[in-house]
Design a protein around this motif. Structure first.
Motif, short mmCIF file in Angstrom:
data_model
loop_
_atom_site.label_atom_id
_atom_site.label_comp_id
_atom_site.label_asym_id
_atom_site.label_seq_id
_atom_site.Cartn_x
_atom_site.Cartn_y
_atom_site.Cartn_z
N ASP A 197 0.94 -1.17 0.06
CA ASP A 197 -0.01 0.07 0.04
C ASP A 197 0.80 1.40 0.08
OD1 ASP A 197 -2.23 -1.51 0.04
OD2 ASP A 197 -2.64 -1.39 2.18
N ASP A 198 1.96 1.09 1.01
CA ASP A 198 3.18 2.38 0.79
C ASP A 198 3.35 2.53 -0.35
OD1 ASP A 198 2.30 2.78 3.42
OD2 ASP A 198 4.01 1.91 4.32
N ARG A 199 3.95 1.70 -0.98
CA ARG A 199 4.33 1.52 -2.43
C ARG A 199 3.61 2.10 -3.58
NH1 ARG A 199 8.65 2.21 -5.52
NH2 ARG A 199 9.15 0.68 -7.38
N ALA A 200 2.35 1.52 -3.36
CA ALA A 200 1.25 2.06 -4.37
C ALA A 200 1.09 3.65 -3.92
CB ALA A 200 0.08 1.36 -4.04
N GLU A 201 1.09 3.98 -2.71
CA GLU A 201 0.72 5.40 -2.50
C GLU A 201 2.02 6.29 -2.97
OE1 GLU A 201 -1.22 8.89 -1.12
OE2 GLU A 201 -1.99 6.82 -1.23
N GLY A 202 3.27 5.84 -2.81
CA GLY A 202 4.21 6.40 -3.38
C GLY A 202 4.29 6.83 -4.82
N ILE A 203 4.02 5.51 -5.62
CA ILE A 203 3.71 5.51 -7.08
C ILE A 203 2.56 6.42 -7.54
CG2 ILE A 203 3.01 4.04 -8.93
CD1 ILE A 203 4.43 1.76 -7.66
N ARG A 204 1.73 6.57 -6.50
CA ARG A 204 0.52 7.61 -6.92
C ARG A 204 0.84 8.84 -6.77
NH1 ARG A 204 -2.97 5.65 -3.27
NH2 ARG A 204 -3.49 4.08 -4.80
N ASN A 205 1.72 9.31 -5.63
CA ASN A 205 2.36 10.44 -5.31
C ASN A 205 3.30 11.00 -6.42
OD1 ASN A 205 0.98 10.90 -3.19
ND2 ASN A 205 2.64 10.31 -1.74
N ASP A 206 4.19 10.13 -6.87
CA ASP A 206 5.09 10.11 -8.06
C ASP A 206 4.33 10.58 -9.47
OD1 ASP A 206 7.16 9.60 -6.49
OD2 ASP A 206 7.67 7.79 -6.99
N LEU A 207 3.36 9.80 -9.50
CA LEU A 207 2.44 10.07 -10.82
C LEU A 207 1.89 11.42 -10.67
CD1 LEU A 207 0.66 6.87 -11.42
CD2 LEU A 207 2.55 7.68 -12.84
N ASP A 208 1.30 11.93 -9.45
CA ASP A 208 0.77 13.18 -9.54
C ASP A 208 1.85 14.31 -9.38
OD1 ASP A 208 -1.77 12.22 -8.77
OD2 ASP A 208 -1.69 12.26 -6.70
N GLU A 209 2.97 14.13 -9.15
CA GLU A 209 4.22 14.79 -9.16
C GLU A 209 4.56 14.96 -10.50
OE1 GLU A 209 8.60 15.69 -7.63
OE2 GLU A 209 7.53 14.25 -6.40
N ALA A 210 4.87 13.92 -11.40
CA ALA A 210 4.99 13.93 -12.89
C ALA A 210 3.92 14.60 -13.49
CB ALA A 210 5.21 12.53 -13.28
N ARG A 211 2.57 14.39 -13.29
CA ARG A 211 1.59 15.14 -13.78
C ARG A 211 1.73 16.63 -13.78
NH1 ARG A 211 -2.05 11.58 -11.68
NH2 ARG A 211 -2.46 9.93 -13.06
N ALA A 212 2.06 17.36 -12.53
CA ALA A 212 2.17 18.63 -12.26
C ALA A 212 3.48 19.14 -12.96
CB ALA A 212 2.29 18.89 -10.74
N LEU A 213 4.47 18.48 -13.03
CA LEU A 213 5.56 18.69 -13.76
C LEU A 213 5.40 18.83 -15.21
CD1 LEU A 213 8.47 16.64 -11.79
CD2 LEU A 213 8.11 18.97 -11.85
N ARG A 214 4.63 17.83 -15.73
CA ARG A 214 4.21 17.81 -17.10
C ARG A 214 3.29 19.29 -17.34
NH1 ARG A 214 0.08 14.31 -20.36
NH2 ARG A 214 0.76 15.08 -22.54
#
Length: 183
Positions: free
Chosen positions: A56-73
């Motif tokens: 779950d923590d790993r999935a949350e980290g991936i979700r956060n990374d994806l959100d950050e990647a969207r924001a960066l994009r």
């Protein structure tokens, strides 16, 4: 999970073995007991919960990374649009500067031609004036020389034709004329 353990025990090779199953000499029994102990220890230490929490923590980290990647994009797209806008503005300014420079160069060219034409006209006028002045001076010189020559010739002619008494009479008339004009 509740039914997995009995199903695993049913399908074990220990049931197919000959001889007593519950014996320490039977390796199948020892392996089954060790496996059950291992599973029990894992359950006691709550390893499945820890694994699920880690996942779950790993999935949350991936979700956060994806959100950050969207924001960066999105930020990158905004920067790209800003860059493209600034590039267009810079091109437009460069085109305006080039057009202004061409217009100024054309105006300077026209002014230079006008100045050159004025200069040529002034020089032609000055040359014409010098030519006229030289012509007038030459005419005066010729006239003066003609007068000098004519006077010299007239003096010789008069001297040859005139007697001494006529000369004295002319001198007296000239003195009289000078006296009347001076007074």
């Amino acid at each position: 999970m509740r039914y997995a353990l009995p199903l695993m025990l049913i399908g074990t090779p220990a049931l197919a073995a000959s001889g007593p199953f519950f014996s320490l000499a039977n390796t199948d029994f020892i392996v089954t007991v060790a496996f059950l102990l291992f599973i029990g220890i894992l359950l006691y230490l709550k390893v499945p919960g820890m694994l699920s929490k880690m996942l779950d923590d790993r999935a949350e980290g991936i979700r956060n990374d994806l959100d950050e990647a969207r924001a960066l994009r999105e930020e990158a797209q905004t920067l790209l649009a800003s860059y493209e806008r600034k590039t267009r503005e810079a091109r437009d300014q460069a085109a305006e500067i080039v057009a202004a420079a061409k217009a100024e160069a054309e105006a300077a060219n026209v002014q230079a031609r006008a100045d050159l034409e004025d200069s040529v006209a002034r020089r032609l006028a000055a040359a014409t004036d010098q030519i006229d002045s030289a012509r007038a001076a030459a005419v005066r010189d010729v006239r003066d020389q003609a007068i000098a020559v004519a006077s010299a010739v007239a003096a010789e002619v008069v001297a040859k034709q005139m007697s001494a008494t006529d000369a004295n009479k002319l001198i007296d008339d000239a003195i009289g004329t000078v006296e009347t004009k001076l007074h």
